[in-house]
Write a protein that holds these residues in place. Structure first.
Motif, PDB file in Angstrom:
ATOM      1  N   CYS A 343       0.929  -0.919   0.047  1.00  0.00           N
ATOM      2  CA  CYS A 343       0.059  -0.456   0.118  1.00  0.00           C
ATOM      3  C   CYS A 343       1.180   1.110  -0.038  1.00  0.00           C
ATOM      4  N   ASP A 344       2.581   1.245   0.250  1.00  0.00           N
ATOM      5  CA  ASP A 344       3.278   2.231  -0.281  1.00  0.00           C
ATOM      6  C   ASP A 344       3.126   2.866  -1.018  1.00  0.00           C
ATOM      7  N   SER A 345       2.733   1.346  -2.390  1.00  0.00           N
ATOM      8  CA  SER A 345       3.172   1.879  -3.720  1.00  0.00           C
ATOM      9  C   SER A 345       1.820   1.758  -4.822  1.00  0.00           C
ATOM     10  N   PHE A 346       1.156   1.270  -4.307  1.00  0.00           N
ATOM     11  CA  PHE A 346       0.014   2.001  -4.551  1.00  0.00           C
ATOM     12  C   PHE A 346      -1.212   2.566  -4.496  1.00  0.00           C
ATOM     13  N   ASP A 347      -2.473   3.189  -4.161  1.00  0.00           N
ATOM     14  CA  ASP A 347      -3.281   2.993  -3.557  1.00  0.00           C
ATOM     15  C   ASP A 347      -4.874   1.913  -3.328  1.00  0.00           C
ATOM     16  N   CYS A 348      -4.640   1.496  -1.921  1.00  0.00           N
ATOM     17  CA  CYS A 348      -5.233   0.414  -1.581  1.00  0.00           C
ATOM     18  C   CYS A 348      -6.316   0.572  -1.192  1.00  0.00           C
ATOM     19  N   VAL A 349      -7.855   0.178  -1.631  1.00  0.00           N
ATOM     20  CA  VAL A 349      -9.094   0.127  -1.410  1.00  0.00           C
ATOM     21  C   VAL A 349      -9.164   0.210   0.339  1.00  0.00           C
ATOM     22  N   PRO A 350      -9.450   0.724   0.858  1.00  0.00           N
ATOM     23  CA  PRO A 350     -10.256   0.897   2.579  1.00  0.00           C
ATOM     24  C   PRO A 350     -10.317  -0.792   2.649  1.00  0.00           C
ATOM     25  N   ARG A 363     -11.142  -0.233 -11.887  1.00  0.00           N
ATOM     26  CA  ARG A 363     -11.233   0.143 -13.081  1.00  0.00           C
ATOM     27  C   ARG A 363     -10.983   2.059 -12.576  1.00  0.00           C
ATOM     28  N   ASP A 364     -11.066   2.459 -11.247  1.00  0.00           N
ATOM     29  CA  ASP A 364     -11.304   3.956 -10.758  1.00  0.00           C
ATOM     30  C   ASP A 364      -9.587   3.934 -10.241  1.00  0.00           C
ATOM     31  N   GLY A 365      -8.632   2.832 -10.784  1.00  0.00           N
ATOM     32  CA  GLY A 365      -7.237   3.037 -10.713  1.00  0.00           C
ATOM     33  C   GLY A 365      -7.018   2.221  -8.967  1.00  0.00           C
ATOM     34  N   THR A 366      -7.938   2.100  -8.183  1.00  0.00           N
ATOM     35  CA  THR A 366      -7.184   1.817  -6.818  1.00  0.00           C
ATOM     36  C   THR A 366      -6.777  -0.264  -6.468  1.00  0.00           C
ATOM     37  N   VAL A 367      -6.689  -0.801  -5.732  1.00  0.00           N
ATOM     38  CA  VAL A 367      -5.433  -1.594  -5.702  1.00  0.00           C
ATOM     39  C   VAL A 367      -7.122  -2.499  -5.256  1.00  0.00           C
ATOM     40  N   SER A 368      -7.136  -3.700  -5.135  1.00  0.00           N
ATOM     41  CA  SER A 368      -8.110  -4.638  -4.057  1.00  0.00           C
ATOM     42  C   SER A 368      -7.823  -6.295  -3.906  1.00  0.00           C
ATOM     43  N   LEU A 369      -8.454  -6.057  -2.885  1.00  0.00           N
ATOM     44  CA  LEU A 369      -7.437  -8.260  -2.801  1.00  0.00           C
ATOM     45  C   LEU A 369      -8.510  -8.657  -2.791  1.00  0.00           C
ATOM     46  N   THR A 370      -9.239  -8.646  -3.736  1.00  0.00           N
ATOM     47  CA  THR A 370     -10.398  -9.313  -3.511  1.00  0.00           C
ATOM     48  C   THR A 370     -10.679 -10.270  -5.286  1.00  0.00           C
ATOM     49  N   GLY A 372     -11.350 -12.888  -8.106  1.00  0.00           N
ATOM     50  CA  GLY A 372     -12.131 -14.639  -7.442  1.00  0.00           C
ATOM     51  C   GLY A 372     -13.709 -14.102  -7.190  1.00  0.00           C
ATOM     52  N   ARG A 373     -14.048 -13.164  -6.347  1.00  0.00           N
ATOM     53  CA  ARG A 373     -14.874 -12.871  -5.994  1.00  0.00           C
ATOM     54  C   ARG A 373     -15.919 -12.588  -6.827  1.00  0.00           C
ATOM     55  N   ARG A 374     -16.752 -12.649  -6.496  1.00  0.00           N
ATOM     56  CA  ARG A 374     -18.112 -11.819  -7.270  1.00  0.00           C
ATOM     57  C   ARG A 374     -18.574 -10.542  -7.618  1.00  0.00           C
ATOM     58  N   ASP A 375     -18.271 -10.499  -5.961  1.00  0.00           N
ATOM     59  CA  ASP A 375     -18.733  -8.757  -5.820  1.00  0.00           C
ATOM     60  C   ASP A 375     -17.346  -7.884  -5.491  1.00  0.00           C
ATOM     61  N   SER A 376     -16.514  -7.827  -6.999  1.00  0.00           N
ATOM     62  CA  SER A 376     -14.856  -7.640  -6.792  1.00  0.00           C
ATOM     63  C   SER A 376     -14.620  -6.196  -7.501  1.00  0.00           C
ATOM     64  N   CYS A 377     -14.200  -5.370  -6.422  1.00  0.00           N
ATOM     65  CA  CYS A 377     -14.159  -3.771  -6.554  1.00  0.00           C
ATOM     66  C   CYS A 377     -15.345  -3.034  -6.757  1.00  0.00           C
ATOM     67  N   ALA A 378     -16.353  -3.984  -6.390  1.00  0.00           N
ATOM     68  CA  ALA A 378     -17.824  -3.250  -6.571  1.00  0.00           C
ATOM     69  C   ALA A 378     -18.157  -1.906  -5.432  1.00  0.00           C
ATOM     70  N   ASP A 379     -17.315  -1.292  -4.738  1.00  0.00           N
ATOM     71  CA  ASP A 379     -17.411   0.227  -4.583  1.00  0.00           C
ATOM     72  C   ASP A 379     -16.201   0.741  -5.460  1.00  0.00           C
ATOM     73  N   ASN A 380     -16.283   0.099  -5.708  1.00  0.00           N
ATOM     74  CA  ASN A 380     -14.735   0.918  -7.076  1.00  0.00           C
ATOM     75  C   ASN A 380     -14.723   0.649  -8.459  1.00  0.00           C
ATOM     76  N   GLN A 381     -15.809   1.307  -8.915  1.00  0.00           N
ATOM     77  CA  GLN A 381     -16.074   1.135 -10.504  1.00  0.00           C
ATOM     78  C   GLN A 381     -16.389  -0.302 -10.771  1.00  0.00           C
ATOM     79  N   GLY A 382     -16.216  -1.460 -10.268  1.00  0.00           N
ATOM     80  CA  GLY A 382     -16.072  -2.755 -10.566  1.00  0.00           C
ATOM     81  C   GLY A 382     -14.437  -3.690 -10.936  1.00  0.00           C
ATOM     82  N   TYR A 383     -14.205  -4.613 -11.400  1.00  0.00           N
ATOM     83  CA  TYR A 383     -12.883  -5.367 -12.120  1.00  0.00           C
ATOM     84  C   TYR A 383     -12.688  -4.970 -13.185  1.00  0.00           C
TER      85      TYR A 383
END
Length: 389
Positions: A343-350, A363-370, A372-383
């Motif tokens: 998270c020091d090099s990437f913009d991680c999601v909350p 899709r908004d440029g943030t990084v997530s650890l989700t 393989g999930r059905r709701d991956s990046c659901a709060d950040n404009q999607g995978y």
């Protein structure tokens, strides 16, 4: 008769035997753990392909199956639990935990047991047939699912029930129940192929991490430094002291005996024998020194570059942000356990570290650890795409 080298010594053979024995024991322990995990992953892969259930398994149960409903699994020693303070649970996911946690047979704080009975898992719902009645959790109305990482408790939220409830199971049945519940939920939403593909990836990654038998060390590889306590470190410290101590002694002033200056001052001058007067000294002629020649050091020349210009880092990353970990979009192995400083090099999601999947970019440029999930990046404009290493 003990084996010796050309000098008649046996320590090299003892060194080789000791190190080979230690390396072989470490390899056997690692290989045994690898084989146990490989057997478990392949068992889960076989179960994922043959997990179909049957209507005959529901015969004799005090419940009525719906049209097309089949029974997958039953467990008689289940307890119904409820949460006193309701919290929003994460959405159900299809991630298979490659390393199930070690659970303790305890009940978490704030969770109370309200009933006990038979747990039944079907392709439509999870049911507890208890002494006080029946409790159903239908997959189609399930909004939240959470497996406690330290206790054998699974909590579930559904649309038609305000209070959060779930099951407390024996620790020996928890891993099997959680995997079968994931399969049943994936089957209900027609995503079982995603779980099977995830297991295939885990098996391939595990196969690549198989321990390699260490090479056999020979007596000729032994070094004299192994005879000293501490080995090479002791030799390095000794060499450093041998260089530092003489240098310190050379730079220090010679020792002066205490009282020697006082003894010189107290010595009386000799008067018995008169000394001859010294001859007159000719006046010294002062010669003015000429200018010293100045020695100029030639300026260093820069060697011409023989190598071609380095390949831009952006090409090697395939569009991924610059990072010290080598994560890119070029393909390779999915990143399920990213570095702690990611998270020091990437913009991680909350709530980044609470994700259960692999590293992806939203899709908004943030990084997530989700991943393989059905709701991956659901709060950040999607995978958007997956990071590889």
């Amino acid at each position: 008769m003990a084996m010796t080298d050309s000098t008649g010594s046996t320590w090299r053979y003892r060194w080789a035997h000791r190190h080979n024995d230690r390396r072989q024991r470490a390899f056997r322990a690692a290989d045994e753990a690898w084989r146990r995990r490989d057997d478990e992953l392949r068992r889960l892969r076989t179960l994922a392909g043959s997990f179909h259930g049957s209507t005959d398994a529901g015969a004799g149960l005090p419940m009525e199956l719906g049209p097309g409903e089949v029974v997958f699994w039953t467990l008689p020693a289940a307890q119904l639990v409820e949460v006193r303070h309701t919290a929003v649970l994460p959405a159900p996911e299809l991630t298979v935990d490659p390393e199930p946690p070690v659970l303790r047979p305890r009940r978490p704080e704030g969770v109370k047991v309200v009933d006990a009975g038979l747990a039944v898992l079907t392709n439509r719902r999870l049911v507890l047939l208890g002494g006080r009645g029946r409790r159903d959790w239908t997959y189609g109305r399930m909004t939240g699912l959470s497996h406690d990482p330290g206790a054998p408790v699974t909590l579930i939220q559904v649309l038609d029930r305000r209070r959060t409830s779930g099951l407390l199971l024996p620790t020996g049945a928890v891993a099997d129940f959680r995997f079968k519940l994931t399969l049943a939920f994936a089957d209900a939403i027609e995503q079982r192929a995603a779980v099977v593909a995830q297991l295939d990836d885990l098996i391939a990654e595990h196969e690549a991490a198989r321990p390699v038998r260490p090479a056999v060390l020979t007596p000729a590889q032994a070094r004299v430094s192994t005879l000293l306590p501490g080995g090479r470190r002791t030799v390095a410290v000794g060499v450093a002291l041998a260089l530092i101590v003489p240098a310190m002694l050379f730079e220090s002033d010679p020792p002066v005996r205490p009282g020697s200056d006082m003894a010189a001052a107290a010595t009386p001058e000799a008067t018995a024998t008169p000394t001859a007067a010294p001859p007159p000294v000719a006046p010294a002629v002062q010669v003015k020194p000429g200018p010293r020649p100045q020695h100029t050091r030639p300026a260093p020349t820069t060697a011409p570059s023989r190598s071609t210009p380095p390949r831009p880092a952006a090409e090697r990353r395939c569009g991924a942000p610059a990072n010290p970990y080598g994560y890119d979009f070029c393909g390779g192995t999915r990143i399920r356990k990213p570095a702690r400083g990611v998270c020091d090099s990437f913009d991680c999601v909350p709530g980044f570290w609470s994700g259960r999947g692999w590293l992806v970019q939203c899709r908004d440029g943030t990084v997530s650890l989700t991943g393989g999930r059905r709701d991956s990046c659901a709060d950040n404009q999607g995978y958007h795409r997956t990071f590889w290493t």
